[in-house]
Motif scaffolding. Sequence first.
Motif, short mmCIF file in Angstrom:
data_model
loop_
_atom_site.label_atom_id
_atom_site.label_comp_id
_atom_site.label_asym_id
_atom_site.label_seq_id
_atom_site.Cartn_x
_atom_site.Cartn_y
_atom_site.Cartn_z
N GLY A 89 0.79 -1.22 0.00
CA GLY A 89 0.00 0.00 0.00
C GLY A 89 0.82 1.27 0.00
N ASN A 90 2.10 1.17 -0.37
CA ASN A 90 2.93 2.37 -0.42
C ASN A 90 2.49 3.30 -1.54
N PHE A 91 2.64 4.60 -1.32
CA PHE A 91 2.09 5.58 -2.25
C PHE A 91 2.65 5.44 -3.66
N ASP A 92 3.94 5.13 -3.78
CA ASP A 92 4.54 5.03 -5.10
C ASP A 92 4.00 3.82 -5.86
N ASN A 93 3.68 2.74 -5.16
CA ASN A 93 3.10 1.57 -5.81
C ASN A 93 1.68 1.87 -6.29
N ILE A 94 0.89 2.55 -5.47
CA ILE A 94 -0.47 2.91 -5.87
C ILE A 94 -0.43 3.85 -7.07
#
Length: 200
Positions: A23-28
């Motif tokens: 759920g890390n921002f860069d993955n989203i």
Amino acid sequence: MFSLNYEIDDVFKINEKEYKANGNFDNILRIIDMLQESRLTKAYKYLLGLKMFFGDKTDLVALEPLSQEEVFHEVYHNYVEKQEEAIEYDLQGNPIEENEGNKKQDYSLKHDAPYIYVSFVQAYKIDLIEEQGKLHWFKFQALLEGLPEDTKFRQVISYRTWKPSKGDSPKHKEQMRKLQKLYRLPGTENEIADDEEEVD
């Protein structure tokens, strides 16, 4: 959903088995970008999305295509679409605000990335590049929405949403229209305020 009462939980129960999502921002953000790729079929997007959420070796890729779609939408909904009911989001995960009966997008997570980056440094001393793989999407969203008005990102939004008032001087109006043109989002070429939209 972001909460101060509980720890952020990225675990999903699927077919009686628990899976931990990234759920890390860069993955989203990468998943949001992937969904906009017109060269990919929907079925492949769901397959790739599951791998991006749960890792390349996840056994969820063995599900039937329809089940992959259902699981992906459940997880994606938790991160990008599960917000307050009054807020609507476009396919890129950006909020859509009501504007005189028309839905208008004030910012783009992709197009405004430089402004968001510099604003996080300015307001929080947070380098988003260094936070890749660490900062959770929910925290990123909360920090983004809480950026002060004097940050570059907020200033850009104020230019885009500006409308002329009767008390504005011609010079001020001209300057603001130039700023609107300079900072307008792609695909919004005709959304420059004019005098017919003046308010009291």
